[in-house]
Motif scaffolding. Structure first.
Motif, PDB file in Angstrom:
ATOM      1  N   ARG A 206     120.737  20.047  66.242  1.00  0.00           N
ATOM      2  CA  ARG A 206     120.520  20.534  64.866  1.00  0.00           C
ATOM      3  C   ARG A 206     120.998  19.520  63.843  1.00  0.00           C
ATOM      4  O   ARG A 206     120.275  19.185  62.912  1.00  0.00           O
ATOM      5  CB  ARG A 206     121.306  21.815  64.652  1.00  0.00           C
ATOM      6  N   ALA A 207     122.219  19.057  64.061  1.00  0.00           N
ATOM      7  CA  ALA A 207     122.832  18.154  63.089  1.00  0.00           C
ATOM      8  C   ALA A 207     121.985  16.901  62.922  1.00  0.00           C
ATOM      9  O   ALA A 207     121.747  16.416  61.814  1.00  0.00           O
ATOM     10  CB  ALA A 207     124.236  17.796  63.543  1.00  0.00           C
ATOM     11  N   LYS A 208     121.492  16.395  64.055  1.00  0.00           N
ATOM     12  CA  LYS A 208     120.718  15.164  64.033  1.00  0.00           C
ATOM     13  C   LYS A 208     119.495  15.287  63.113  1.00  0.00           C
ATOM     14  O   LYS A 208     119.180  14.364  62.355  1.00  0.00           O
ATOM     15  CB  LYS A 208     120.273  14.862  65.467  1.00  0.00           C
ATOM     16  N   TYR A 209     118.833  16.429  63.147  1.00  0.00           N
ATOM     17  CA  TYR A 209     117.627  16.581  62.335  1.00  0.00           C
ATOM     18  C   TYR A 209     117.912  17.054  60.920  1.00  0.00           C
ATOM     19  O   TYR A 209     117.151  16.801  60.005  1.00  0.00           O
ATOM     20  CB  TYR A 209     116.638  17.512  63.036  1.00  0.00           C
ATOM     21  N   ARG A 210     119.023  17.743  60.749  1.00  0.00           N
ATOM     22  CA  ARG A 210     119.263  18.325  59.425  1.00  0.00           C
ATOM     23  C   ARG A 210     120.018  17.390  58.492  1.00  0.00           C
ATOM     24  O   ARG A 210     120.204  17.698  57.327  1.00  0.00           O
ATOM     25  CB  ARG A 210     119.976  19.673  59.587  1.00  0.00           C
ATOM     26  N   LYS A 211     120.465  16.254  59.015  1.00  0.00           N
ATOM     27  CA  LYS A 211     121.170  15.318  58.133  1.00  0.00           C
ATOM     28  C   LYS A 211     120.233  14.214  57.618  1.00  0.00           C
ATOM     29  O   LYS A 211     120.650  13.305  56.926  1.00  0.00           O
ATOM     30  CB  LYS A 211     122.345  14.678  58.893  1.00  0.00           C
ATOM     31  N   LEU A 212     118.950  14.340  57.928  1.00  0.00           N
ATOM     32  CA  LEU A 212     118.020  13.257  57.587  1.00  0.00           C
ATOM     33  C   LEU A 212     117.641  13.232  56.106  1.00  0.00           C
ATOM     34  O   LEU A 212     117.711  14.243  55.420  1.00  0.00           O
ATOM     35  CB  LEU A 212     116.730  13.417  58.390  1.00  0.00           C
ATOM     36  N   ASP A 213     117.211  12.072  55.648  1.00  0.00           N
ATOM     37  CA  ASP A 213     116.608  11.985  54.318  1.00  0.00           C
ATOM     38  C   ASP A 213     115.089  12.114  54.413  1.00  0.00           C
ATOM     39  O   ASP A 213     114.435  12.592  53.496  1.00  0.00           O
ATOM     40  CB  ASP A 213     116.938  10.643  53.665  1.00  0.00           C
ATOM     41  N   VAL A 214     114.551  11.622  55.516  1.00  0.00           N
ATOM     42  CA  VAL A 214     113.100  11.702  55.718  1.00  0.00           C
ATOM     43  C   VAL A 214     112.828  12.099  57.163  1.00  0.00           C
ATOM     44  O   VAL A 214     113.295  11.437  58.087  1.00  0.00           O
ATOM     45  CB  VAL A 214     112.419  10.338  55.452  1.00  0.00           C
ATOM     46  N   LEU A 215     112.090  13.179  57.328  1.00  0.00           N
ATOM     47  CA  LEU A 215     111.678  13.574  58.678  1.00  0.00           C
ATOM     48  C   LEU A 215     110.160  13.497  58.776  1.00  0.00           C
ATOM     49  O   LEU A 215     109.437  14.093  57.983  1.00  0.00           O
ATOM     50  CB  LEU A 215     112.127  15.004  58.997  1.00  0.00           C
ATOM     51  N   MET A 216     109.686  12.725  59.770  1.00  0.00           N
ATOM     52  CA  MET A 216     108.241  12.677  60.011  1.00  0.00           C
ATOM     53  C   MET A 216     107.985  13.278  61.379  1.00  0.00           C
ATOM     54  O   MET A 216     108.608  12.852  62.358  1.00  0.00           O
ATOM     55  CB  MET A 216     107.756  11.237  60.035  1.00  0.00           C
ATOM     56  N   MET A 217     107.088  14.249  61.430  1.00  0.00           N
ATOM     57  CA  MET A 217     106.747  14.809  62.735  1.00  0.00           C
ATOM     58  C   MET A 217     105.242  14.700  62.954  1.00  0.00           C
ATOM     59  O   MET A 217     104.440  15.187  62.167  1.00  0.00           O
ATOM     60  CB  MET A 217     107.202  16.259  62.849  1.00  0.00           C
ATOM     61  N   ASP A 218     104.897  14.033  64.050  1.00  0.00           N
ATOM     62  CA  ASP A 218     103.501  13.726  64.349  1.00  0.00           C
ATOM     63  C   ASP A 218     102.909  14.799  65.267  1.00  0.00           C
ATOM     64  O   ASP A 218     103.596  15.263  66.176  1.00  0.00           O
ATOM     65  CB  ASP A 218     103.457  12.357  65.058  1.00  0.00           C
ATOM     66  N   ASP A 219     101.677  15.184  65.011  1.00  0.00           N
ATOM     67  CA  ASP A 219     100.941  16.119  65.877  1.00  0.00           C
ATOM     68  C   ASP A 219     101.581  17.491  65.991  1.00  0.00           C
ATOM     69  O   ASP A 219     101.789  18.004  67.093  1.00  0.00           O
ATOM     70  CB  ASP A 219     100.758  15.505  67.282  1.00  0.00           C
ATOM     71  N   VAL A 220     101.854  18.117  64.845  1.00  0.00           N
ATOM     72  CA  VAL A 220     102.532  19.412  64.870  1.00  0.00           C
ATOM     73  C   VAL A 220     101.690  20.550  65.452  1.00  0.00           C
ATOM     74  O   VAL A 220     102.222  21.635  65.691  1.00  0.00           O
ATOM     75  CB  VAL A 220     103.042  19.851  63.464  1.00  0.00           C
ATOM     76  N   GLN A 221     100.390  20.286  65.721  1.00  0.00           N
ATOM     77  CA  GLN A 221      99.613  21.352  66.366  1.00  0.00           C
ATOM     78  C   GLN A 221     100.199  21.729  67.721  1.00  0.00           C
ATOM     79  O   GLN A 221      99.976  22.824  68.234  1.00  0.00           O
ATOM     80  CB  GLN A 221      98.139  20.950  66.521  1.00  0.00           C
ATOM     81  N   PHE A 222     100.995  20.822  68.305  1.00  0.00           N
ATOM     82  CA  PHE A 222     101.595  21.115  69.607  1.00  0.00           C
ATOM     83  C   PHE A 222     102.786  22.075  69.525  1.00  0.00           C
ATOM     84  O   PHE A 222     103.412  22.378  70.522  1.00  0.00           O
ATOM     85  CB  PHE A 222     101.996  19.822  70.329  1.00  0.00           C
ATOM     86  N   LEU A 223     103.065  22.571  68.326  1.00  0.00           N
ATOM     87  CA  LEU A 223     104.075  23.638  68.214  1.00  0.00           C
ATOM     88  C   LEU A 223     103.491  24.975  68.669  1.00  0.00           C
ATOM     89  O   LEU A 223     104.238  25.929  68.903  1.00  0.00           O
ATOM     90  CB  LEU A 223     104.545  23.779  66.763  1.00  0.00           C
ATOM     91  N   ALA A 224     102.160  25.041  68.789  1.00  0.00           N
ATOM     92  CA  ALA A 224     101.508  26.288  69.190  1.00  0.00           C
ATOM     93  C   ALA A 224     102.104  26.798  70.496  1.00  0.00           C
ATOM     94  O   ALA A 224     102.370  26.007  71.411  1.00  0.00           O
ATOM     95  CB  ALA A 224     100.004  26.059  69.354  1.00  0.00           C
ATOM     96  N   ASN A 225     102.303  28.081  70.576  1.00  0.00           N
ATOM     97  CA  ASN A 225     102.851  28.746  71.769  1.00  0.00           C
ATOM     98  C   ASN A 225     104.283  28.371  72.114  1.00  0.00           C
ATOM     99  O   ASN A 225     104.740  28.662  73.194  1.00  0.00           O
ATOM    100  CB  ASN A 225     101.988  28.467  73.014  1.00  0.00           C
ATOM    101  N   LYS A 226     104.977  27.675  71.221  1.00  0.00           N
ATOM    102  CA  LYS A 226     106.366  27.336  71.535  1.00  0.00           C
ATOM    103  C   LYS A 226     107.251  28.053  70.518  1.00  0.00           C
ATOM    104  O   LYS A 226     107.728  27.445  69.562  1.00  0.00           O
ATOM    105  CB  LYS A 226     106.573  25.815  71.449  1.00  0.00           C
TER     106      LYS A 226
END
Ligand code: ADP
Ligand code: MG
Length: 453
Positions: A206-226
């Motif tokens: 959690r900490a690793k992602y929430r302390k960022l200034d910029v978050l880029m996430m590629d291909d978020v369609q793969f969040l489906a069913n998760k």
């Protein structure tokens, strides 16, 4: 413990120095590391052809490079996707000795593909808005456009644009904490953190992602069913968003078509949504010219036009064809601008991809089955005898060719129809199959016809 990606990065560094640029760019760098099995490094090749070429020409040098940095890895094995299943359980993290050649790239430091810059991105009508938004965000992260959602078909430059933003941010805002992850990476890391024995694993994640200034996430369609990861993403998103941190997302479809929980969909769609469409012929040629000048290939406009005319909606494939011509000409020692040589090189290409079904084949099979004319099927007639076959045909194209063909191109093929018309036809038949035995049988018959060519 060393992660497999870290191991592979080190081997690539060695290989880059020890092989020709051509071998490195075309083959070695296209492999991806699967894991370590006993004392072997398992690498995945994109196609059987690449596997064969590497096996026959570059395996020894790869083995040597591996061995130089990691003395305990004795062998290298190249596999293709269908062999993945038969593989025993590989380790993606190992504790092995390293030689002094080892380069310790700290884990949190993101490295962006150095070629994927704005300078190397060719702008045309099909991507100018996405490009402008990406530029704006790179110049001014966090304030104006948030989140940025870039969507478009496979191989149209989404990842390139994200890396371009990353490269630019890293140069202009070195103090900012920037992270690029593929959605798959995020999902895996999240799951690992839950199953980890370390007491703080989830907290650290959690900490690793929430302390960022910029978050880029590629291909978020793969969040489906998760669902679990969606929930985690929702909270990460909120925390960053409320703190005015920049979020950049990509997907192969617009937010409303991703199969994720409503509240996350709404979040994804609150900022700027920019789509990338397949480029027109002129832009495709310009992209090929750019690639040639970057790689030092000298191909004339005639050859480039031929490639651009053959492949219309996937730039990665276009590059594949370009590379094939160059590697073929090196192999046979001929001139890559000789049209006979080009035809030979591409004959191979057609053979290699003969199991890929085209829109034309689906249309032809549908016409034969319903005994309608092709020009009627793809034309404007609205009588039932034509409309139903047309809708079934569109459904089959979407179903068989999947994401490789954007809805807009299918619409274009069918006499310049809108992508929403395509969607409507697809969804209508997809529902009808469930309720009507007749439709289900028709779809099945045509499908069989296509596969039993
Ligand atoms: P996506 O992530 O949309 O599937 P990529 O970003 O991986 O596609 O792009 C595939 C290939 O096409 C990459 O090599 C990329 O550099 C190239 N490419 C895509 N769009 C452009 C463009 N506008 N100019 C130059 N190269 C491009
Ligand atoms: Mg991509």
């Amino acid at each position: 413990m060393l992660k497999i990606d870290q191991i592979w990065k080190n081997i690539l560094l060695e290989a880059e120095a020890k092989t020709t640029t051509l071998a490195y760019d075309l083959y070695i760098n296209s492999l991806s590391p699967v894991g370590i099995y006993r004392d072997r490094l398992i690498l995945l090749a994109e196609t059987r052809a690449i596997k064969n070429i590497v096996d026959n020409n570059y395996k020894e040098v790869l083995k040597k490079c591996t061995n130089t940095v990691f003395p305990s890895i004795a062998d290298v094995e190249i596999i293709i996707e269908e062999e993945l299943e038969n593989l025993g359980s590989v380790q993606r993290e190992v504790d092995i000795p390293v030689s002094p050649n080892y380069v310790n790239d700290t884990e949190d430091k993101v490295s962006f593909v150095s070629q994927y810059t704005f300078e190397n991105f060719v702008v045309g009508k099909s991507n100018e808005y996405a490009h402008a938004v990406a530029r704006a965000v790179a110049d001014n992260p966090g304030t104006k456009y948030n989140p940025v959602f870039i969507w478009g078909g496979v191989g149209l430059g989404k990842t390139h644009l994200m890396h371009a933003i990353g490269n630019s941010l890293q140069r202009n805002f070195p103090e900012k904490r920037i992270m690029y992850v593929t959605c798959d990476q995020f999902v895996n890391e999240f799951i690992e953190s839950i199953h980890s024995n370390e007491p703080n694993a989830t907290k650290n994640f959690r900490a690793k992602y929430r302390k960022l200034d910029v978050l880029m996430m590629d291909d978020v369609q793969f969040l489906a069913n998760k669902e679990g990861t969606q929930e985690e993403m929702f909270h990460t998103f909120n925390e960053l968003y409320l703190a005015d941190k920049q979020i950049i997302l990509s997907s192969d479809r617009p937010p409303k078509e991703i199969k994720i929980e409503e509240r996350l969909k709404t979040r994804f769609a609150t900022g700027v949504i920019a789509d990338i469409q397949p480029p027109n012929l002129e832009t495709r040629i310009a992209i090929l010219q750019k690639k040639c000048s970057n790689k030092g290939y000298s191909l004339n406009i005639k050859v480039l036009t031929l490639i651009a005319e053959k492949i219309t909606n996937n730039i990665r494939e276009m590059e594949g064809m370009l590379n094939r011509i160059i590697s073929y000409s090196t192999l046979v020692g001929g001139d890559p601008n000789d049209m006979n040589l080009v035809q030979d090189a591409l004959k191979d290409y057609a053979d290699a991809s003969s199991d890929i079904i085209t829109i034309d084949q689906v249309v032809k099979a549908t016409c034969e089955y319903f005994r309608v004319k092709r020009e009627d099927l793809i034309g404007k007639k609205k009588n039932k005898e034509i409309v139903v076959p047309r809708q079934i045909c569109i459904y089959l194209i979407c179903d068989i060719l999947g994401q490789s063909v954007p809805l807009a191109s299918i619409g274009e093929y069918f006499g310049g129809r809108d992508h929403t018309t395509v969607m409507h036809a697809r969804d209508k038949i997809s529902e009808e199959i469930k309720t009507s035995d007749v439709t289900a049988a028709q779809v099945k018959d045509i499908r069989d016809k296509i596969y039993n060519r």
